[in-house]
Design a protein around this motif. Structure first.
Motif, PDB file in Angstrom:
ATOM      1  N   PRO A 275     -23.232  50.321 -18.248  1.00 29.62           N
ATOM      2  CA  PRO A 275     -24.468  50.791 -18.904  1.00 29.62           C
ATOM      3  C   PRO A 275     -25.696  49.993 -18.481  1.00 29.62           C
ATOM      4  O   PRO A 275     -26.802  50.553 -18.412  1.00 29.62           O
ATOM      5  N   LEU A 276     -25.509  48.712 -18.193  1.00 27.65           N
ATOM      6  CA  LEU A 276     -26.640  47.891 -17.747  1.00 27.65           C
ATOM      7  C   LEU A 276     -27.116  48.319 -16.373  1.00 27.65           C
ATOM      8  O   LEU A 276     -28.309  48.558 -16.155  1.00 27.65           O
ATOM      9  N   LEU A 277     -26.188  48.428 -15.436  1.00 22.80           N
ATOM     10  CA  LEU A 277     -26.561  48.765 -14.063  1.00 22.80           C
ATOM     11  C   LEU A 277     -27.115  50.184 -13.968  1.00 22.80           C
ATOM     12  O   LEU A 277     -27.949  50.472 -13.100  1.00 22.80           O
ATOM     13  N   ALA A 278     -26.678  51.050 -14.871  1.00 28.99           N
ATOM     14  CA  ALA A 278     -27.171  52.425 -14.851  1.00 28.99           C
ATOM     15  C   ALA A 278     -28.655  52.504 -15.191  1.00 28.99           C
ATOM     16  O   ALA A 278     -29.316  53.505 -14.879  1.00 28.99           O
ATOM     17  N   LYS A 279     -29.189  51.470 -15.824  1.00 29.51           N
ATOM     18  CA  LYS A 279     -30.608  51.455 -16.176  1.00 29.51           C
ATOM     19  C   LYS A 279     -31.492  51.159 -14.973  1.00 29.51           C
ATOM     20  O   LYS A 279     -32.709  51.335 -15.051  1.00 29.51           O
ATOM     21  N   ASP A 280     -30.909  50.672 -13.885  1.00 31.83           N
ATOM     22  CA  ASP A 280     -31.677  50.279 -12.707  1.00 31.83           C
ATOM     23  C   ASP A 280     -31.287  51.169 -11.538  1.00 31.83           C
ATOM     24  O   ASP A 280     -30.200  51.014 -10.978  1.00 31.83           O
ATOM     25  N   PRO A 281     -32.135  52.119 -11.140  1.00 28.36           N
ATOM     26  CA  PRO A 281     -31.766  53.051 -10.059  1.00 28.36           C
ATOM     27  C   PRO A 281     -31.395  52.345  -8.764  1.00 28.36           C
ATOM     28  O   PRO A 281     -30.500  52.792  -8.036  1.00 28.36           O
ATOM     29  N   GLU A 282     -32.066  51.246  -8.468  1.00 31.11           N
ATOM     30  CA  GLU A 282     -31.781  50.524  -7.235  1.00 31.11           C
ATOM     31  C   GLU A 282     -30.359  49.981  -7.224  1.00 31.11           C
ATOM     32  O   GLU A 282     -29.643  50.070  -6.222  1.00 31.11           O
ATOM     33  N   LEU A 283     -29.932  49.417  -8.346  1.00 30.51           N
ATOM     34  CA  LEU A 283     -28.604  48.808  -8.416  1.00 30.51           C
ATOM     35  C   LEU A 283     -27.521  49.838  -8.704  1.00 30.51           C
ATOM     36  O   LEU A 283     -26.356  49.619  -8.363  1.00 30.51           O
ATOM     37  N   ALA A 284     -27.881  50.919  -9.352  1.00 32.52           N
ATOM     38  CA  ALA A 284     -26.874  51.929  -9.697  1.00 32.52           C
ATOM     39  C   ALA A 284     -26.229  52.515  -8.452  1.00 32.52           C
ATOM     40  O   ALA A 284     -25.082  52.975  -8.497  1.00 32.52           O
ATOM     41  N   ALA A 285     -26.960  52.494  -7.339  1.00 31.93           N
ATOM     42  CA  ALA A 285     -26.439  53.055  -6.096  1.00 31.93           C
ATOM     43  C   ALA A 285     -25.702  52.030  -5.249  1.00 31.93           C
ATOM     44  O   ALA A 285     -25.193  52.351  -4.180  1.00 31.93           O
ATOM     45  N   LEU A 286     -25.617  50.789  -5.744  1.00 29.59           N
ATOM     46  CA  LEU A 286     -24.985  49.718  -4.977  1.00 29.59           C
ATOM     47  C   LEU A 286     -23.795  49.155  -5.745  1.00 29.59           C
ATOM     48  O   LEU A 286     -23.729  49.261  -6.981  1.00 29.59           O
ATOM     49  N   PRO A 287     -22.856  48.529  -5.061  1.00 24.67           N
ATOM     50  CA  PRO A 287     -21.801  47.801  -5.774  1.00 24.67           C
ATOM     51  C   PRO A 287     -22.407  46.589  -6.471  1.00 24.67           C
ATOM     52  O   PRO A 287     -23.366  45.989  -5.971  1.00 24.67           O
ATOM     53  N   TYR A 288     -21.893  46.247  -7.651  1.00 27.19           N
ATOM     54  CA  TYR A 288     -22.485  45.124  -8.376  1.00 27.19           C
ATOM     55  C   TYR A 288     -22.370  43.810  -7.604  1.00 27.19           C
ATOM     56  O   TYR A 288     -23.129  42.880  -7.843  1.00 27.19           O
ATOM     57  N   THR A 289     -21.444  43.747  -6.664  1.00 30.82           N
ATOM     58  CA  THR A 289     -21.319  42.524  -5.862  1.00 30.82           C
ATOM     59  C   THR A 289     -22.540  42.307  -4.971  1.00 30.82           C
ATOM     60  O   THR A 289     -22.713  41.214  -4.416  1.00 30.82           O
ATOM     61  N   ALA A 290     -23.414  43.325  -4.846  1.00 30.90           N
ATOM     62  CA  ALA A 290     -24.626  43.164  -4.058  1.00 30.90           C
ATOM     63  C   ALA A 290     -25.660  42.302  -4.784  1.00 30.90           C
ATOM     64  O   ALA A 290     -26.618  41.832  -4.164  1.00 30.90           O
ATOM     65  N   ILE A 291     -25.487  42.086  -6.087  1.00 31.54           N
ATOM     66  CA  ILE A 291     -26.399  41.217  -6.841  1.00 31.54           C
ATOM     67  C   ILE A 291     -26.126  39.775  -6.423  1.00 31.54           C
ATOM     68  O   ILE A 291     -24.993  39.291  -6.542  1.00 31.54           O
ATOM     69  N   PRO A 292     -27.134  39.047  -5.943  1.00 32.16           N
ATOM     70  CA  PRO A 292     -26.867  37.714  -5.388  1.00 32.16           C
ATOM     71  C   PRO A 292     -26.579  36.633  -6.435  1.00 32.16           C
ATOM     72  O   PRO A 292     -25.781  35.735  -6.197  1.00 32.16           O
ATOM     73  N   HIS A 293     -27.241  36.713  -7.603  1.00 28.73           N
ATOM     74  CA  HIS A 293     -27.141  35.630  -8.593  1.00 28.73           C
ATOM     75  C   HIS A 293     -26.413  36.116  -9.846  1.00 28.73           C
ATOM     76  O   HIS A 293     -26.700  37.210 -10.354  1.00 28.73           O
ATOM     77  N   TRP A 294     -25.528  35.264 -10.373  1.00 30.82           N
ATOM     78  CA  TRP A 294     -24.784  35.601 -11.586  1.00 30.82           C
ATOM     79  C   TRP A 294     -24.882  34.443 -12.571  1.00 30.82           C
ATOM     80  O   TRP A 294     -24.439  33.328 -12.275  1.00 30.82           O
ATOM     81  N   ALA A 295     -25.463  34.735 -13.728  1.00 31.37           N
ATOM     82  CA  ALA A 295     -25.597  33.730 -14.789  1.00 31.37           C
ATOM     83  C   ALA A 295     -24.616  34.092 -15.900  1.00 31.37           C
ATOM     84  O   ALA A 295     -24.930  34.849 -16.813  1.00 31.37           O
ATOM     85  N   ILE A 296     -23.424  33.552 -15.795  1.00 31.44           N
ATOM     86  CA  ILE A 296     -22.342  33.859 -16.740  1.00 31.44           C
ATOM     87  C   ILE A 296     -22.270  32.757 -17.792  1.00 31.44           C
ATOM     88  O   ILE A 296     -22.259  31.564 -17.457  1.00 31.44           O
ATOM     89  N   HIS A 297     -22.202  33.156 -19.049  1.00 28.04           N
ATOM     90  CA  HIS A 297     -22.008  32.156 -20.101  1.00 28.04           C
ATOM     91  C   HIS A 297     -20.631  31.519 -19.942  1.00 28.04           C
ATOM     92  O   HIS A 297     -19.616  32.214 -19.966  1.00 28.04           O
ATOM     93  N   PRO A 298     -20.575  30.194 -19.743  1.00 34.42           N
ATOM     94  CA  PRO A 298     -19.281  29.532 -19.538  1.00 34.42           C
ATOM     95  C   PRO A 298     -18.571  29.258 -20.862  1.00 34.42           C
ATOM     96  O   PRO A 298     -18.524  28.129 -21.350  1.00 34.42           O
ATOM     97  N   GLY A 299     -18.031  30.323 -21.450  1.00 34.64           N
ATOM     98  CA  GLY A 299     -17.320  30.147 -22.707  1.00 34.64           C
ATOM     99  C   GLY A 299     -16.093  29.262 -22.577  1.00 34.64           C
ATOM    100  O   GLY A 299     -15.623  28.676 -23.551  1.00 34.64           O
ATOM    101  N   GLY A 300     -15.585  29.135 -21.379  1.00 32.29           N
ATOM    102  CA  GLY A 300     -14.440  28.297 -21.071  1.00 32.29           C
ATOM    103  C   GLY A 300     -14.022  28.565 -19.640  1.00 32.29           C
ATOM    104  O   GLY A 300     -14.421  29.575 -19.049  1.00 32.29           O
ATOM    105  N   ARG A 301     -13.210  27.676 -19.095  1.00 31.70           N
ATOM    106  CA  ARG A 301     -12.808  27.847 -17.699  1.00 31.70           C
ATOM    107  C   ARG A 301     -12.042  29.137 -17.482  1.00 31.70           C
ATOM    108  O   ARG A 301     -12.259  29.848 -16.492  1.00 31.70           O
ATOM    109  N   SER A 302     -11.134  29.468 -18.397  1.00 30.30           N
ATOM    110  CA  SER A 302     -10.314  30.671 -18.208  1.00 30.30           C
ATOM    111  C   SER A 302     -11.164  31.930 -18.259  1.00 30.30           C
ATOM    112  O   SER A 302     -10.872  32.912 -17.564  1.00 30.30           O
ATOM    113  N   ILE A 303     -12.236  31.921 -19.059  1.00 35.40           N
ATOM    114  CA  ILE A 303     -13.136  33.077 -19.112  1.00 35.40           C
ATOM    115  C   ILE A 303     -13.868  33.233 -17.781  1.00 35.40           C
ATOM    116  O   ILE A 303     -13.969  34.341 -17.228  1.00 35.40           O
ATOM    117  N   LEU A 304     -14.360  32.130 -17.228  1.00 36.37           N
ATOM    118  CA  LEU A 304     -15.030  32.200 -15.929  1.00 36.37           C
ATOM    119  C   LEU A 304     -14.060  32.644 -14.839  1.00 36.37           C
ATOM    120  O   LEU A 304     -14.438  33.422 -13.952  1.00 36.37           O
TER     121      LEU A 304
END
Length: 413
Positions: A275-304
């Motif tokens: 639903p997030l990527l669908a809001k952005d036409p540029e990204l909706a047409a690309l695989p999410y791996t094309a996004i260069p930066h990922w800010a993931i909440h580190p809830g724990g090592r196993s989650i990451l």
């Protein structure tokens, strides 16, 4: 209307916990069963954390108190204060972090006056008091008494996203708005010795910290802005209500972090992103791996580990989250802002400076709730020494005097 993050700053308490030393203290408690002792060692050693920060100075062997409430270094015993005792400390110590982080964010935006702040959003799930942190920030910093104040309480690790989303909405409805967002969490107030696996995991992961951002859509804001707020999305997974929770007990807040949480994330993370990527036409047409930066909440090592594996992200894309976890632990709602700040302090990648520096960010919390956000990195922020923040705080440095300092001198974690 485009909404920007003008500044993003962080703060931590002065007391640093060494993970191996904390492990030895928790593992030596007399009430532990043999299984509990093994779980302490496994959880602390497997958390991928080296250091954390705490507002409870007596949790170190170097601190001495005539009336210890959390830890007695003479006997080596962890104590079990009431929820009232813990919350009283929250009211005192959390105020310091709220104000410190907010002051740093304002100092990093020297073109703004204190009276420019129109809205204040504060966030915390680790304590309560009223008049609350929103009131304290206004009074301590000398903001206008007419500032619109909002406090998001007890939402958990994902709460920075609702706060930023609210700031974005305020700016979109009022082009002159300048919103100060401040998250501060004192998770270490709620640690205790126990044989319960969830409690042990919480003691191995959680820490204290704060982060603040100045958000605006005023004309000319882009000239000095760090980040563009593009889109937000919220998804509730169909399972997991009992796997992650945060309850109030007689001796502090009680965390539920079931071992099944990483599996829930593994099953539903791709669907939560759609639903997030669908809001952005540029990204909706690309695989999410094309996004260069990922800010993931580190809830724990196993989650990451699960997020990286399921989304096929590279080791480099997980460095920000893993480094913040290693050096700061899980600071609940403030943590993902630490990760974002880490990304902003890295050199620009090709395309970052012309709007190509897309960031996908996500955090997880009770429910199980998945909050996601899309941002655009506009420029590299300046990293300075955290000690400058403390020096200013100790000296009573007033934001009103900030015209004497250049942006490069503004304290940054």
């Amino acid at each position: 209307m485009t909404v920007y993050v003008r500044s993003l700053e962080t703060a931590v308490p002065t007391t640093k916990l060494i993970q191996s030393e904390a492990r030895d203290v928790f593992a030596a408690q007399p009430g532990l069963s043999r299984l509990g002792s093994r779980l302490v060692t496994t959880c602390f050693d497997g958390a991928a954390i080296d250091t954390r920060f705490t507002a409870v100075s007596e949790l170190t062997n170097t601190s001495r108190s005539d009336n210890p409430q959390f830890y007695d270094p003479d006997t080596g015993l962890l104590l079990n204060p009431s929820t009232k005792v813990r919350n009283d400390i929250f009211a005192r110590e959390a105020t310091k972090l709220f104000v410190e982080a907010a002051r740093a964010a304002l100092q990093a935006a020297p073109e703004l006056d204190l009276l420019d702040i129109t809205h204040l959003v504060t966030v915390s799930c680790t304590g309560f008091f009223n008049p609350g942190p929103d009131y304290k920030v206004v009074r301590e910093l000398g903001l206008s008494p007419s500032v619109q104040r909002y406090h998001l309480g007890f939402m958990g690790c994902y709460a920075a996203f609702p706060a930023l989303r609210a700031a974005k909405l305020f700016c979109e409805s009022d082009p002159d708005a300048v919103v100060l967002v401040v998250c501060a969490e004192l998770c270490s107030l709620h640690v205790r010795t126990s044989n319960d696996p969830d409690t042990i995991m919480g003691s191995a992961l959680f820490a204290d910290g704060a982060a603040a951002a100045v958000v605006t859509a005023r004309p000319g804001a882009e000239e000095a802005a760090l980040l563009k707020l593009d889109h937000f999305e919220t998804v509730l997974t169909p399972v997991g209500e009992d796997s992650m929770a945060w309850n109030i007990g007689d001796h502090g807040f009680e965390m539920v972090l079931g071992t099944y949480v990483p599996h829930i994330i593994d099953d539903h993370i791709v669907g939560a992103l759609q639903p997030l990527l669908a809001k952005d036409p540029e990204l909706a047409a690309l695989p999410y791996t094309a996004i260069p930066h990922w800010a993931i909440h580190p809830g724990g090592r196993s989650i990451l580990d699960k997020v990286q594996s399921r989304l096929g992200l590279s080791d480099a894309q997980l460095v920000p989250a893993r480094d913040i976890l290693r050096n700061y632990g899980n600071m609940s709602s403030a943590t993902v802002l630490f990760v974002l700040k880490y990304i902003l302090e890295q050199p620009l990648l090709p395309g970052d400076s012309n709007g190509g520096g897309r960031i996908c960010s996500m955090a997880f919390g009770p429910g199980l709730t998945v909050e996601t956000g899309l941002f655009t990195k506009l420029r590299q922020s300046i990293a300075a020494n955290q000690d400058l923040v403390r020096q200013d705080h100790a000296a009573g440095f007033a934001p009103e005097a900030r015209q004497d300092r250049t942006p490069a001198e503004a304290p940054v974690a």
